[in-house]
Design an enzyme around this catalytic site. Structure first.
Site, PDB file in Angstrom:
ATOM      1  N   LYS A  66      26.097  40.466  46.027  1.00 27.94           N
ATOM      2  CA  LYS A  66      26.132  39.768  47.319  1.00 27.94           C
ATOM      3  C   LYS A  66      26.408  40.710  48.503  1.00 27.94           C
ATOM      4  O   LYS A  66      25.904  40.483  49.592  1.00 27.94           O
ATOM      5  CB  LYS A  66      27.166  38.633  47.287  1.00 27.94           C
ATOM      6  CG  LYS A  66      26.720  37.471  46.401  1.00 27.94           C
ATOM      7  CD  LYS A  66      27.710  36.335  46.438  1.00 27.94           C
ATOM      8  CE  LYS A  66      27.290  35.254  45.445  1.00 27.94           C
ATOM      9  NZ  LYS A  66      28.191  34.108  45.422  1.00 27.94           N
ATOM     10  N   ASP A 102      27.606  29.580  50.262  1.00 26.64           N
ATOM     11  CA  ASP A 102      28.734  29.235  49.380  1.00 26.64           C
ATOM     12  C   ASP A 102      29.813  28.455  50.131  1.00 26.64           C
ATOM     13  O   ASP A 102      30.390  27.507  49.594  1.00 26.64           O
ATOM     14  CB  ASP A 102      29.361  30.506  48.785  1.00 26.64           C
ATOM     15  CG  ASP A 102      28.518  31.092  47.660  1.00 26.64           C
ATOM     16  OD1 ASP A 102      27.711  30.357  47.068  1.00 26.64           O
ATOM     17  OD2 ASP A 102      28.667  32.294  47.385  1.00 26.64           O
ATOM     18  N   GLY A 129      37.879  38.482  46.519  1.00 28.69           N
ATOM     19  CA  GLY A 129      36.575  39.097  46.248  1.00 28.69           C
ATOM     20  C   GLY A 129      35.487  38.428  47.076  1.00 28.69           C
ATOM     21  O   GLY A 129      35.759  37.749  48.072  1.00 28.69           O
ATOM     22  N   ALA A 131      33.609  35.838  46.544  1.00 27.01           N
ATOM     23  CA  ALA A 131      33.634  34.373  46.644  1.00 27.01           C
ATOM     24  C   ALA A 131      34.647  33.926  47.695  1.00 27.01           C
ATOM     25  O   ALA A 131      34.352  33.066  48.531  1.00 27.01           O
ATOM     26  CB  ALA A 131      33.972  33.763  45.283  1.00 27.01           C
ATOM     27  N   ARG A 152      45.721  39.471  43.184  1.00 26.50           N
ATOM     28  CA  ARG A 152      46.368  40.432  42.278  1.00 26.50           C
ATOM     29  C   ARG A 152      46.550  41.761  43.011  1.00 26.50           C
ATOM     30  O   ARG A 152      47.627  42.349  42.994  1.00 26.50           O
ATOM     31  CB  ARG A 152      45.449  40.583  41.059  1.00 26.50           C
ATOM     32  CG  ARG A 152      46.000  41.330  39.914  1.00 26.50           C
ATOM     33  CD  ARG A 152      45.036  41.262  38.750  1.00 26.50           C
ATOM     34  NE  ARG A 152      43.687  41.734  39.096  1.00 26.50           N
ATOM     35  CZ  ARG A 152      42.676  41.776  38.254  1.00 26.50           C
ATOM     36  NH1 ARG A 152      42.856  41.383  37.010  1.00 26.50           N
ATOM     37  NH2 ARG A 152      41.497  42.219  38.640  1.00 26.50           N
ATOM     38  N   ARG A 156      43.896  43.837  49.210  1.00 22.28           N
ATOM     39  CA  ARG A 156      42.608  43.156  49.490  1.00 22.28           C
ATOM     40  C   ARG A 156      42.862  41.818  50.188  1.00 22.28           C
ATOM     41  O   ARG A 156      42.135  41.425  51.087  1.00 22.28           O
ATOM     42  CB  ARG A 156      41.828  42.913  48.199  1.00 22.28           C
ATOM     43  CG  ARG A 156      41.311  44.166  47.546  1.00 22.28           C
ATOM     44  CD  ARG A 156      40.486  43.826  46.311  1.00 22.28           C
ATOM     45  NE  ARG A 156      39.106  43.524  46.643  1.00 22.28           N
ATOM     46  CZ  ARG A 156      38.246  42.994  45.784  1.00 22.28           C
ATOM     47  NH1 ARG A 156      38.639  42.680  44.564  1.00 22.28           N
ATOM     48  NH2 ARG A 156      37.009  42.767  46.142  1.00 22.28           N
ATOM     49  N   MET A 211      36.532  27.488  41.232  1.00 21.37           N
ATOM     50  CA  MET A 211      35.117  27.707  41.560  1.00 21.37           C
ATOM     51  C   MET A 211      34.267  27.930  40.326  1.00 21.37           C
ATOM     52  O   MET A 211      33.048  27.802  40.375  1.00 21.37           O
ATOM     53  CB  MET A 211      34.975  28.915  42.491  1.00 21.37           C
ATOM     54  CG  MET A 211      35.390  28.618  43.900  1.00 21.37           C
ATOM     55  SD  MET A 211      34.778  29.945  44.936  1.00 21.37           S
ATOM     56  CE  MET A 211      35.761  29.668  46.369  1.00 21.37           C
ATOM     57  N   TYR A 213      32.600  27.090  36.731  1.00 26.94           N
ATOM     58  CA  TYR A 213      32.109  25.824  36.204  1.00 26.94           C
ATOM     59  C   TYR A 213      31.609  26.065  34.787  1.00 26.94           C
ATOM     60  O   TYR A 213      31.463  27.210  34.352  1.00 26.94           O
ATOM     61  CB  TYR A 213      30.989  25.262  37.081  1.00 26.94           C
ATOM     62  CG  TYR A 213      29.864  26.238  37.307  1.00 26.94           C
ATOM     63  CD1 TYR A 213      29.875  27.088  38.403  1.00 26.94           C
ATOM     64  CD2 TYR A 213      28.816  26.347  36.399  1.00 26.94           C
ATOM     65  CE1 TYR A 213      28.863  28.005  38.598  1.00 26.94           C
ATOM     66  CE2 TYR A 213      27.794  27.255  36.588  1.00 26.94           C
ATOM     67  CZ  TYR A 213      27.823  28.090  37.689  1.00 26.94           C
ATOM     68  OH  TYR A 213      26.824  29.003  37.866  1.00 26.94           O
TER      69      TYR A 213
HETATM   70  P1  NDP Z   1      34.713  39.409  42.510  1.00 29.66           P
HETATM   71  O1  NDP Z   1      34.525  40.294  41.327  1.00 29.66           O
HETATM   72  O2  NDP Z   1      34.195  39.836  43.841  1.00 29.66           O
HETATM   73  O3  NDP Z   1      36.300  39.140  42.717  1.00 29.66           O
HETATM   74  C1  NDP Z   1      37.090  38.756  41.640  1.00 29.66           C
HETATM   75  C2  NDP Z   1      38.447  38.282  42.133  1.00 29.66           C
HETATM   76  O4  NDP Z   1      39.178  37.772  41.022  1.00 29.66           O
HETATM   77  C3  NDP Z   1      39.315  39.380  42.752  1.00 29.66           C
HETATM   78  O5  NDP Z   1      40.095  38.817  43.777  1.00 29.66           O
HETATM   79  C4  NDP Z   1      40.190  39.797  41.548  1.00 29.66           C
HETATM   80  O6  NDP Z   1      41.430  40.355  41.922  1.00 29.66           O
HETATM   81  C5  NDP Z   1      40.432  38.464  40.905  1.00 29.66           C
HETATM   82  N1  NDP Z   1      40.763  38.518  39.470  1.00 29.66           N
HETATM   83  C6  NDP Z   1      39.955  38.899  38.449  1.00 29.66           C
HETATM   84  N2  NDP Z   1      40.602  38.763  37.268  1.00 29.66           N
HETATM   85  C7  NDP Z   1      41.845  38.305  37.557  1.00 29.66           C
HETATM   86  C8  NDP Z   1      42.978  37.969  36.764  1.00 29.66           C
HETATM   87  N3  NDP Z   1      42.951  38.083  35.431  1.00 29.66           N
HETATM   88  N4  NDP Z   1      44.089  37.493  37.382  1.00 29.66           N
HETATM   89  C9  NDP Z   1      44.105  37.372  38.737  1.00 29.66           C
HETATM   90  N5  NDP Z   1      43.067  37.676  39.544  1.00 29.66           N
HETATM   91  C10 NDP Z   1      41.945  38.131  38.962  1.00 29.66           C
HETATM   92  O7  NDP Z   1      34.113  37.995  42.075  1.00 29.66           O
HETATM   93  P2  NDP Z   1      33.619  36.832  43.056  1.00 29.66           P
HETATM   94  O8  NDP Z   1      34.609  36.710  44.150  1.00 29.66           O
HETATM   95  O9  NDP Z   1      32.196  37.053  43.429  1.00 29.66           O
HETATM   96  O10 NDP Z   1      33.635  35.540  42.098  1.00 29.66           O
HETATM   97  C11 NDP Z   1      34.854  34.908  41.733  1.00 29.66           C
HETATM   98  C12 NDP Z   1      34.550  33.661  40.915  1.00 29.66           C
HETATM   99  O11 NDP Z   1      33.975  32.632  41.702  1.00 29.66           O
HETATM  100  C13 NDP Z   1      33.563  33.941  39.774  1.00 29.66           C
HETATM  101  O12 NDP Z   1      34.121  33.418  38.607  1.00 29.66           O
HETATM  102  C14 NDP Z   1      32.312  33.189  40.172  1.00 29.66           C
HETATM  103  O13 NDP Z   1      31.637  32.673  39.041  1.00 29.66           O
HETATM  104  C15 NDP Z   1      32.873  32.058  41.022  1.00 29.66           C
HETATM  105  N6  NDP Z   1      31.886  31.564  42.000  1.00 29.66           N
HETATM  106  C16 NDP Z   1      31.445  30.266  41.914  1.00 29.66           C
HETATM  107  C17 NDP Z   1      30.514  29.770  42.815  1.00 29.66           C
HETATM  108  C18 NDP Z   1      30.048  28.340  42.701  1.00 29.66           C
HETATM  109  O14 NDP Z   1      29.029  27.982  43.320  1.00 29.66           O
HETATM  110  N7  NDP Z   1      30.744  27.477  41.986  1.00 29.66           N
HETATM  111  C19 NDP Z   1      29.947  30.601  43.889  1.00 29.66           C
HETATM  112  C20 NDP Z   1      30.496  31.939  43.920  1.00 29.66           C
HETATM  113  C21 NDP Z   1      31.411  32.392  42.995  1.00 29.66           C
HETATM  114  P3  NDP Z   1      41.558  41.943  42.282  1.00 29.66           P
HETATM  115  O15 NDP Z   1      41.104  42.081  43.710  1.00 29.66           O
HETATM  116  O16 NDP Z   1      42.977  42.235  42.087  1.00 29.66           O
HETATM  117  O17 NDP Z   1      40.662  42.682  41.312  1.00 29.66           O
END
Ligand code: NDP
Length: 265
Positions: A66, A102, A129, A131, A152, A156, A211, A213
């Site tokens: 993205k 989104d 991240g 999303a 976490r 960020r 988010m 599913y």
């Molecule tokens: P990114 O990889 O950009 O970001 C991931 C985020 O999750 C970061 O903030 C990361 O923290 C955090 N994270 C990952 N693992 C853990 C953990 N074990 N404990 C705590 N925090 C954690 O992913 P996206 O932001 O693009 O996507 C996030 C989710 O949203 C995905 O699962 C995606 O499928 C879902 N999504 C759903 C949509 C929908 O239409 N329903 C649309 C877009 C996304 P850190 O910064 O510390 O690494």
């Protein structure tokens, strides 16, 4: 020949977008094909160029491209510029228009399908991240009250919070805080984990939204046990798809029948 669209990502095999857009096309009578493209992690732009050269009209962009899609565009919608991520591309000659749907997808799902009022609500957004970045401007525009971002990697969350004048917080420091809505925008559920949220934040009657599913997540299961109302992100997926469909075709499909179909009702 039908106009061609697709979702591009890596991985992308699990994506429900082809099914959703096929339903939208059937319901609206629009002539289009919608496929799935898995681009190599280092080959996003090359794969995208091949699709354009073959006459492709538009793409949905998913993890992890993205931000790359945002950089690729020659024109951006105001909401894509605000979120700095793009999930919808429109090709027309040399022009590449980028949008992000989104945020509006999440807000519509919360308001229309979940039945939640957002105005003046206290909201906790977990994750910083793509999303979280994509949905925060739309949540603020919908009039939510207090917003706290927990992540976490706190730095960020702080960067994102500063940009929008909201509060960033480490998970541990949330002990005893109350929210009306808790949104999980982390990918923790993909690893069958939940963000490390103190149990005291999970209050009966408040809404827990994940988010992700396609099944229950540890966050939703814990929230439900604590007496919270829960929702996964399937409605957001359908609503953001409907907005992309509108951007491409100028026709707004009905979402409720597709959501019910996907939920097997
Ligand atoms: P990114 O990889 O950009 O970001 C991931 C985020 O999750 C970061 O903030 C990361 O923290 C955090 N994270 C990952 N693992 C853990 C953990 N074990 N404990 C705590 N925090 C954690 O992913 P996206 O932001 O693009 O996507 C996030 C989710 O949203 C995905 O699962 C995606 O499928 C879902 N999504 C759903 C949509 C929908 O239409 N329903 C649309 C877009 C996304 P850190 O910064 O510390 O690494």
């Amino acid at each position: 020949m039908a106009d061609r669209y697709a979702v591009i990502g890596n991985p992308v095999a699990h994506s429900k977008s082809p099914q959703i857009h096929a339903e939208f096309a059937r319901a609206t009578g629009e002539q289009l094909e919608y496929g799935r493209i898995e681009a190599p992690l280092e080959g996003f732009e090359h794969t995208l160029a091949q699709f354009r050269d073959a006459g492709g009209k538009g793409l949905n962009v998913t993890v992890p491209f993205k931000e790359a899609a945002f950089r690729y565009c020659s024109e951006l919608s105001a909401r894509a510029r605000a979120a700095q991520v793009v999930n919808t591309l429109v090709f027309s000659g040399a022009r590449v228009f980028g949008d992000t749907t989104d945020g509006v997808g999440l807000v519509r799902d919360l308001e229309r399908n979940v039945g939640e009022t957002l105005a003046a609500k206290a909201l906790l957004l977990m994750g910083a991240g793509g999303a979280a970045r994509g949905v925060l401007p739309a949540l603020l525009e919908a009039g939510v009250g207090r917003v706290v971002i927990a992540n976490r990697t706190l730095a960020r969350a702080e960067t994102l919070a500063q940009r929008y004048g909201v509060i960033a917080c480490a998970y541990g420091a949330l002990e005893g805080h109350a929210f009306d809505i808790v949104i999980n925008a982390t990918s923790a559920g993909l690893a069958n984990e939940a963000p490390p949220l103190p149990a005291s934040v999970l209050r009966p009657g408040a809404l827990a939204y994940d988010m992700l599913y396609g099944g229950d997540t540890p966050f939703l299961a814990t929230a439900r046990n604590a007496g919270m109302r829960t929702s996964d992100g399937l409605g957001m997926l359908v609503e953001q798809a409907a907005e992309s469909f509108f951007v491409w075709r100028g026709v707004r499909p009905e979402t409720r029948p597709v959501l019910e179909y996907l939920r097997g009702r």
